[in-house]
Scaffold this active site. Structure first.
Site, mmCIF file in Angstrom:
data_model
loop_
_atom_site.group_PDB
_atom_site.id
_atom_site.type_symbol
_atom_site.label_atom_id
_atom_site.label_comp_id
_atom_site.label_asym_id
_atom_site.label_seq_id
_atom_site.Cartn_x
_atom_site.Cartn_y
_atom_site.Cartn_z
ATOM 1 N N CYS B 37 10.514 -13.827 34.205
ATOM 2 C CA CYS B 37 11.068 -14.063 33.054
ATOM 3 C C CYS B 37 9.257 -15.230 32.463
ATOM 4 O O CYS B 37 9.966 -15.930 31.517
ATOM 5 C CB CYS B 37 12.125 -14.914 32.994
ATOM 6 S SG CYS B 37 12.347 -15.820 34.119
ATOM 7 N N CYS B 107 18.880 -18.930 37.431
ATOM 8 C CA CYS B 107 17.982 -19.837 37.764
ATOM 9 C C CYS B 107 18.723 -21.043 38.238
ATOM 10 O O CYS B 107 18.126 -22.017 38.371
ATOM 11 C CB CYS B 107 18.729 -20.658 36.018
ATOM 12 S SG CYS B 107 17.771 -19.217 34.780
#
Lengths: 219, 139
Positions: B37, B107
């Site tokens: 990402c 994350c």
């Protein structure tokens, strides 16, 4: 290289079938588990492929598997035609694009994207440029046109450099394609190092591509 | 995708955003990223060398709400912990606290990596880093 062929018995005649159609009774075969796009498109697991030949295979399989030809066939055959046509489209989309092709090959070979660590200086650079993008956003929000213009100019310069590097990385990746193919032909196990290199380059490429996208969004 | 209230809270009011001088010997800096990402996360700890306790922590993350919330939460948890306690923080605890959905687990992994990288950077500066390969060679 040994390939895991999509094998099974033909539901119609019981012969061992390892293709879209039974070699004995010629009936379309149901989709079995673990579809491998290379195998599906009748290709060896190589990277420097003949894209014109791939296109031809795609068109001829599109016709052969097309649901229109199975309107009067059994439910199983109609299902098989639909499923195979849909996989065919995904397989072609994936393999005709060289970057998606190699990403797919890495996945088949057990590589996971998240496992890689980017070099520290690249991360520093990505962080720095993100700071500059944020400065531009803040200047725009505050209506400070002079500040925004300065930030834009500096990012514009960075963008040119990033695009050049992206092109350079792509060239390097493509030059490794033939090395992988040669390693497979030589069967000496040296393909792993080639894939390690490609995998690292792809990871760096991802960061650079994200940055390019983010900078362009702000212009 | 809906974010949990805790993620939204950390996203709107991130705790401890900022930076320390990374040349300060009592500061450890961890800079990590996720290629999928393009996220980058910088996490810094300020450690009291006498007590080995983390006195302050700061972060700056460029990424999605979950990445920002994970690192914001991490800095909150780090303050007041010893170095050893900090190294025990697991990404699964962050997932639980923030109710992260499966697609956002990476994350929290990034935040755990950032904590470890920051502490290793501090230990390297202090010369107290455990070097398993050297220990092996000397054994």
């Amino acid at each position: 290289m040994e390939q895991t062929l999509e094998r099974g018995r033909c539901p119609n005649c019981g012969a061992v079938a390892s293709s879209h159609f039974c070699s004995d009774c010629k009936r379309i075969q149901p989709v079995r588990s673990n579809v491998d796009y290379f195998e599906f498109l009748e290709l060896p697991r190589l990277l420097a492929i003949d894209e014109a030949a791939l296109e031809k295979t795609f068109y001829s399989l599109s016709r052969a598997l097309h649901p229109d030809y199975f309107m009067g066939a059994s439910d199983e055959e109609r299902q098989a035609s639909l499923a195979r046509s849909s996989i065919l489209n995904d397989a072609y989309r994936t393999l005709r694009d060289p970057i998606r092709r190699v990403q797919y090959l890495l996945k088949l070979e057990g590589y996971k994207e998240a496992e890689k660590r980017a070099p520290a200086d690249l991360l520093e650079e990505v962080f720095e440029l993100n700071m500059q993008i944020e400065e531009l956003k803040n200047a725009k929000k505050a209506g400070d046109e002079q500040e925004a213009q300065e930030a834009r100019e500096s990012l514009e310069e960075a963008l040119t450099g990033l695009k050049q590097r992206l092109a350079g990385i792509d060239d390097t990746i493509f030059s490794l394609f033939s090395q992988w193919d040669a390693a497979i032909a030589a069967e000496n196990g040296s393909g792993k190092t080639v894939l390690d290199d490609i995998s690292e380059l792809l990871s760096n490429r991802s960061y650079i591509r994200s940055l390019i996208r983010e900078i362009e969004e702000e212009f | 995708m809906a974010y949990s209230d805790k993620v939204i809270d950390h996203y709107n009011n991130p705790r401890n955003v900022g930076s320390f001088d990374k040349k300060d010997p009592s500061v450890g800096t961890g800079l990590v990223g996720a290629p999928e990402c393009g996220d980058v996360m910088k996490l810094q700890v300020k450690i009291n060398p006498d007590t080995n306790v983390i006195e302050d922590a700061k972060f700056k993350t460029f990424g999605c709400g979950s990445a920002i919330a994970s690192s914001s939460l991490a800095t909150e948890w780090l303050k007041g912990r010893s170095v050893d306690q900090a190294l025990e923080i697991k990404n699964t605890e962050i997932v639980k606290e923030l109710n992260l959905p499966p697609v956002k687990i990476h994350c929290s992994v990034l935040a755990e990596d950032a904590i470890k990288a920051a502490i290793h950077d501090y230990q390297k500066k202090q010369g107290t880093e455990n070097k398993p390969e050297e220990a092996m060679a000397n054994a």
